[in-house]
Design a protein around this motif. Structure first.
Motif, PDB file in Angstrom:
ATOM      1  N   ARG A 126      21.284 -11.156   5.646  1.00  0.00           N
ATOM      2  CA  ARG A 126      21.228  -9.839   6.271  1.00  0.00           C
ATOM      3  C   ARG A 126      20.054  -9.044   5.700  1.00  0.00           C
ATOM      4  O   ARG A 126      19.795  -9.068   4.499  1.00  0.00           O
TER       5      ARG A 126
ATOM      6  N   GLU B 296      26.254   8.052  11.697  1.00  0.00           N
ATOM      7  CA  GLU B 296      25.972   7.447  13.004  1.00  0.00           C
ATOM      8  C   GLU B 296      24.506   7.064  13.125  1.00  0.00           C
ATOM      9  O   GLU B 296      24.170   6.003  13.681  1.00  0.00           O
TER      10      GLU B 296
ATOM     11  N   ARG C 266      24.084   3.990  11.232  1.00  0.00           N
ATOM     12  CA  ARG C 266      24.706   2.884  11.974  1.00  0.00           C
ATOM     13  C   ARG C 266      23.757   2.342  13.052  1.00  0.00           C
ATOM     14  O   ARG C 266      23.664   1.131  13.263  1.00  0.00           O
ATOM     15  N   GLU C 267      23.029   3.243  13.712  1.00  0.00           N
ATOM     16  CA  GLU C 267      22.068   2.829  14.736  1.00  0.00           C
ATOM     17  C   GLU C 267      20.961   1.962  14.109  1.00  0.00           C
ATOM     18  O   GLU C 267      20.552   0.948  14.675  1.00  0.00           O
TER      19      GLU C 267
ATOM     20  N   ARG D 228      21.296   0.269  11.333  1.00  0.00           N
ATOM     21  CA  ARG D 228      21.955  -0.990  10.896  1.00  0.00           C
ATOM     22  C   ARG D 228      21.953  -1.997  12.044  1.00  0.00           C
ATOM     23  O   ARG D 228      21.634  -3.172  11.854  1.00  0.00           O
ATOM     24  N   ARG D 229      22.316  -1.526  13.232  1.00  0.00           N
ATOM     25  CA  ARG D 229      22.325  -2.421  14.396  1.00  0.00           C
ATOM     26  C   ARG D 229      20.915  -2.928  14.690  1.00  0.00           C
ATOM     27  O   ARG D 229      20.729  -4.106  15.012  1.00  0.00           O
ATOM     28  N   ALA D 230      19.928  -2.063  14.557  1.00  0.00           N
ATOM     29  CA  ALA D 230      18.547  -2.448  14.864  1.00  0.00           C
ATOM     30  C   ALA D 230      18.032  -3.513  13.888  1.00  0.00           C
ATOM     31  O   ALA D 230      17.441  -4.507  14.311  1.00  0.00           O
TER      32      ALA D 230
ATOM     33  N   ASP E 162      19.732  -5.514  12.152  1.00  0.00           N
ATOM     34  CA  ASP E 162      20.516  -6.739  12.317  1.00  0.00           C
ATOM     35  C   ASP E 162      20.213  -7.430  13.644  1.00  0.00           C
ATOM     36  O   ASP E 162      20.739  -8.515  13.911  1.00  0.00           O
TER      37      ASP E 162
ATOM     38  N   VAL F 147      21.072  -6.343  16.614  1.00  0.00           N
ATOM     39  CA  VAL F 147      22.184  -6.178  17.558  1.00  0.00           C
ATOM     40  C   VAL F 147      21.755  -5.161  18.614  1.00  0.00           C
ATOM     41  O   VAL F 147      21.335  -4.057  18.291  1.00  0.00           O
ATOM     42  N   ARG F 148      21.866  -5.519  19.868  1.00  0.00           N
ATOM     43  CA  ARG F 148      21.432  -4.610  20.936  1.00  0.00           C
ATOM     44  C   ARG F 148      22.566  -3.670  21.346  1.00  0.00           C
ATOM     45  O   ARG F 148      23.714  -4.027  21.303  1.00  0.00           O
TER      46      ARG F 148
END
Length: 232
Positions: free
Chosen positions: A4, A218, A221-222, A224-226, A228, A230-231
């Motif tokens: 990660r 939040e 979190r956005e 984190r998704r980027a 990783d 994750v779309r």
């Protein structure tokens, strides 16, 4: 499966730290006074954050604006006090008036860290010769990360340098992790990830309300998704 990516978030206090951890941050960079681009925080702040979260915390060692070390004995004293308060990881970086690394100052502070892991921060983006700086620091104990935007203005201008340095990973002077931050945007992330960059640093991007407002879980979190991949 690759490991990660690291997401590091600037924290000013325990409220920031808790929100950053809730949003998925792996590590905090703990500073005070962002008007001066981040200075050494109070010992009590460090102790409070260490008690509030269980993710890694890197503490800034910088007593005044700019990249001059100033009175090195004061920086060394601050490092020792912070270690006594529970700090285990640090951030530092000093240049002389010619833009060369102030090796004497860095070595004295690193000696006081006694093996603690540390990041050489964005002073590298103001150095006269990035490659020479890396090679001068290559054998210092504990150095495992360079925080850089690739250029003094930020990632937009520095992207070619970042991609070139990512391609040199593992070479002498380039064994440390590249931690990209400084004008970093979400749209930069896919290209950097594709080039092998696996560590990202955000400050203002974690605070939609500006530096007077706390870190937003939040917003973290956005990111984190980027990082990783994750779309959505």
């Amino acid at each position: 499966m690759s490991k990660r990516a690291v997401l590091e978030v600037i924290a000013l206090d325990a409220e920031d730290a808790i929100a950053a951890q809730a949003g998925g941050a792996d590590r905090l960079e703990l500073v005070t006074d962002m008007a001066a681009d981040g200075l050494t925080p109070a010992v009590a702040t460090v102790a409070g954050i260490r008690g509030a979260v269980d993710i890694s915390v890197r503490v800034m060692l910088r007593l005044s604006d700019g990249f001059d070390a100033g009175e090195v004995s004061r920086v060394v004293r601050a490092a020792r006090e912070l270690r006594d308060a529970g700090a285990e990881e640090f951030v530092l970086g000093f240049l002389d008036a010619d833009g060369e690394v102030d090796l004497g100052a860095v070595e004295r502070v690193v000696e006081a860290l006694d093996g603690c892991r540390w990041t050489f921060h964005r002073a590298i983006d103001h150095a006269a010769d990035r490659d020479a700086l890396r090679k001068q620091l290559a054998d210092l104990p504990g150095l495992d990360t360079y925080l850089t935007a690739g250029s003094a203005p930020g990632v937009d201008e520095g992207l070619p340098v970042l991609l070139a340095e990512a391609a040199r990973a593992g070479e002498p002077g380039y064994e440390q992790q590249l931690l990209v931050g400084g004008g970093l945007r979400l749209d930069h992330v896919p290209r950097l990830r594709a080039a092998g960059v696996d560590a990202f640093h955000i400050g203002g991007a974690a605070r939609p309300g500006g530096w007077e407002a706390p870190v937003s879980a939040e917003a973290v979190r956005e990111w984190r998704r980027a990082v990783d991949g994750v779309r959505g």
